[in-house]
Scaffold this active site. Structure first.
Site, PDB file in Angstrom:
ATOM      1  N   LYS A   1       0.856  -1.182   0.000  1.00  0.00           N
ATOM      2  CA  LYS A   1       0.000   0.000   0.000  1.00  0.00           C
ATOM      3  C   LYS A   1       0.902   1.245   0.000  1.00  0.00           C
ATOM      4  CE  LYS A   1      -3.513   2.760   0.815  1.00  0.00           C
ATOM      5  NZ  LYS A   1      -4.456   3.035  -0.284  1.00  0.00           N
TER       6      LYS A   1
ATOM      7  N   CYS B   1      -2.487   8.810  -7.789  1.00  0.00           N
ATOM      8  CA  CYS B   1      -3.638   8.526  -6.929  1.00  0.00           C
ATOM      9  C   CYS B   1      -4.761   9.503  -7.260  1.00  0.00           C
ATOM     10  CB  CYS B   1      -3.280   8.638  -5.453  1.00  0.00           C
ATOM     11  SG  CYS B   1      -4.714   8.336  -4.411  1.00  0.00           S
TER      12      CYS B   1
HETATM   13  C1  LIG Z   1      -9.149  -0.096  -2.622  1.00  0.00           C
HETATM   14  C2  LIG Z   1      -8.022   0.297  -3.533  1.00  0.00           C
HETATM   15  C3  LIG Z   1      -6.917   0.960  -2.998  1.00  0.00           C
HETATM   16  C4  LIG Z   1      -5.863   1.334  -3.824  1.00  0.00           C
HETATM   17  N1  LIG Z   1      -4.779   1.964  -3.288  1.00  0.00           N
HETATM   18  C5  LIG Z   1      -3.712   2.265  -4.070  1.00  0.00           C
HETATM   19  C6  LIG Z   1      -2.537   2.832  -3.522  1.00  0.00           C
HETATM   20  O1  LIG Z   1      -2.410   3.065  -2.315  1.00  0.00           O
HETATM   21  N2  LIG Z   1      -1.513   3.121  -4.373  1.00  0.00           N
HETATM   22  C7  LIG Z   1      -1.575   2.881  -5.727  1.00  0.00           C
HETATM   23  O2  LIG Z   1      -0.611   3.154  -6.457  1.00  0.00           O
HETATM   24  N3  LIG Z   1      -2.673   2.327  -6.271  1.00  0.00           N
HETATM   25  C8  LIG Z   1      -3.736   2.005  -5.478  1.00  0.00           C
HETATM   26  N4  LIG Z   1      -4.841   1.416  -6.033  1.00  0.00           N
HETATM   27  C9  LIG Z   1      -4.882   1.170  -7.492  1.00  0.00           C
HETATM   28  C10 LIG Z   1      -4.471  -0.260  -7.835  1.00  0.00           C
HETATM   29  O3  LIG Z   1      -3.156  -0.525  -7.421  1.00  0.00           O
HETATM   30  C11 LIG Z   1      -4.613  -0.538  -9.338  1.00  0.00           C
HETATM   31  O4  LIG Z   1      -3.735   0.291 -10.051  1.00  0.00           O
HETATM   32  C12 LIG Z   1      -6.034  -0.330  -9.879  1.00  0.00           C
HETATM   33  O5  LIG Z   1      -6.993  -0.769  -8.937  1.00  0.00           O
HETATM   34  C13 LIG Z   1      -6.274  -1.035 -11.212  1.00  0.00           C
HETATM   35  O6  LIG Z   1      -6.108  -2.426 -11.115  1.00  0.00           O
HETATM   36  P1  LIG Z   1      -7.326  -3.459 -10.832  1.00  0.00           P
HETATM   37  O7  LIG Z   1      -8.420  -3.149 -11.811  1.00  0.00           O
HETATM   38  O8  LIG Z   1      -6.742  -4.816 -11.020  1.00  0.00           O
HETATM   39  O9  LIG Z   1      -7.761  -3.233  -9.429  1.00  0.00           O
HETATM   40  C14 LIG Z   1      -5.922   1.034  -5.217  1.00  0.00           C
HETATM   41  C15 LIG Z   1      -7.028   0.365  -5.732  1.00  0.00           C
HETATM   42  C16 LIG Z   1      -8.077  -0.009  -4.921  1.00  0.00           C
HETATM   43  C17 LIG Z   1      -9.240  -0.737  -5.528  1.00  0.00           C
END
Ligand SMILES: Cc1cc2nc3c(=O)[nH]c(=O)nc-3n(C[C@H](O)[C@H](O)[C@H](O)COP(=O)(O)O)c2cc1C
Length: 315
Positions: free
Chosen positions: A51, A136
């Site tokens: 995270k 973010c």
């Molecule tokens: C609940 C949640 C928290 C996230 N927190 C972060 C974070 O702290 N830092 C970051 O770079 N991306 C964060 N992301 C983005 C994910 O790392 C990822 O790039 C994004 O969700 C797309 O991938 P996915 O469709 O497989 O989830 C977060 C995503 C979700 C759903």
């Protein structure tokens, strides 16, 4: 039962890191790995990304900050975390025991914060790479009224942050980019020119969910970041575009749920892939995807998984 000896053919390289296979866990969806240890064999993953850590503790945005959407979810967590000091004291000891690459995601509110975070984290042997979260969607940089709200929406800002951080570490630097831009090629190139070893994309897409009856936004913050299968075609497009612009490896993500999804990202140009939202549905999804990639490689006679990168057939 999958023969583990075949895994050597799945090795990929991201900067100085050798990943035993292309599958990684994405920032914000795998905690600090310790939370996941009872559900998945973490040592089988190519890498895990923590995270995002900030210099100071953050409470994040008000709740509700998660809402389900068709084929996906919106979040507006806002980088809740206990800050660098707590990370070093309470998270590093578990990360030191892991037998996979540990990528620490960092988010700064100034270049100096990015520098400080990088310098401190580079002192720990268990940290293989630093991922710069420049994307973010739930944290605003600069004035709300300016059009450019995320660092990763501005190629000059990307270049500045990456080149300053580059001077502070010998570790692999991964720059995490946003799809909330018109021209990803320009931004990807800026990261590469500034010395980033790899780029990771896509972070979430700006989105809103509304209740027609109460007429209220479903997130306290109104706007959140969309993730999950709903964004996969957009993510494939962005990876495909970025692959044409840069030579550094791409960690592709956005809606990956299966081995086939992962292969599709590699065909569009990803060297490795990240699993995010899928972890919330099945915390062991990464091992299923790894087994599925091994099966795909075997049945399609792929001797080296790197041979798939960018090999989408378009004519
Ligand atoms: C609940 C949640 C928290 C996230 N927190 C972060 C974070 O702290 N830092 C970051 O770079 N991306 C964060 N992301 C983005 C994910 O790392 C990822 O790039 C994004 O969700 C797309 O991938 P996915 O469709 O497989 O989830 C977060 C995503 C979700 C759903």
């Amino acid at each position: 039962m999958v023969n583990k000896s075949k895994m050597k053919k799945l090795n990929v390289k991201i900067g100085k890191m050798v990943l035993r296979n292309p599958v990684t866990a994405l920032s914000g969806t795998f905690g600090y790995a310790e939370e996941m240890k009872d559900f998945v064999d973490i040592s089988r993953l190519g890498a895990i990304v923590t995270k995002s850590v900030t210099l100071n503790p953050r409470n994040g945005n008000p709740t509700p900050r998660i809402v389900e959407t068709p084929s996906g979810m919106l979040n507006s967590i806002g980088l809740e975390n206990k800050g660098l000091k707590d990370f070093i004291q309470n998270k590093i000891p578990f990360l030191e025991k892991l037998r996979t690459n540990v990528v620490v995601s960092i988010a700064g509110f100034s270049i100096q914060e990015f520098e400080k975070l990088t310098e401190r984290l580079s002192e720990y042997n268990c940290v293989s790479a630093i991922e710069l979260n420049l994307s973010c969607p739930n944290v605003i940089h600069g004035k709300k009224t300016t059009a450019k709200r995320l660092i990763a929406q501005d190629e000059v800002a990307v270049n500045k942050v990456v080149s300053r951080v580059r001077k502070k570490t010998k570790l692999t630097i991964i720059t995490k980019l946003t799809p909330n831009v018109t021209d990803i090629k320009k931004i990807a190139k800026a990261a590469e020119n500034a010395g980033s070893d790899a780029i990771s994309l896509i972070n979430t897409i700006f989105g809103i969910s509304v209740d027609a009856y109460s007429r209220k936004a479903n997130l306290a913050n109104t706007v959140g970041g969309l993730s999950g299968p709903a964004i996969k075609p957009v993510a494939l497009y962005f990876v495909h575009q970025a692959y044409q612009a840069v030579k550094i490896p791409i960690i592709g993500s956005g809606g990956i749920m299966s081995a086939e999804d992962a292969i599709e990202f590699m065909l569009c140009g990803a060297t490795a892939v990240g699993l995010g939202t899928a972890n919330f549905i099945n915390p062991a999804v990464a091992t299923n995807v790894i087994d599925g990639i091994m099966h795909y490689a075997k049945t399609n006679r792929i001797k080296n998984i790197n041979n798939l990168i960018g090999r989408i057939i378009t004519d």
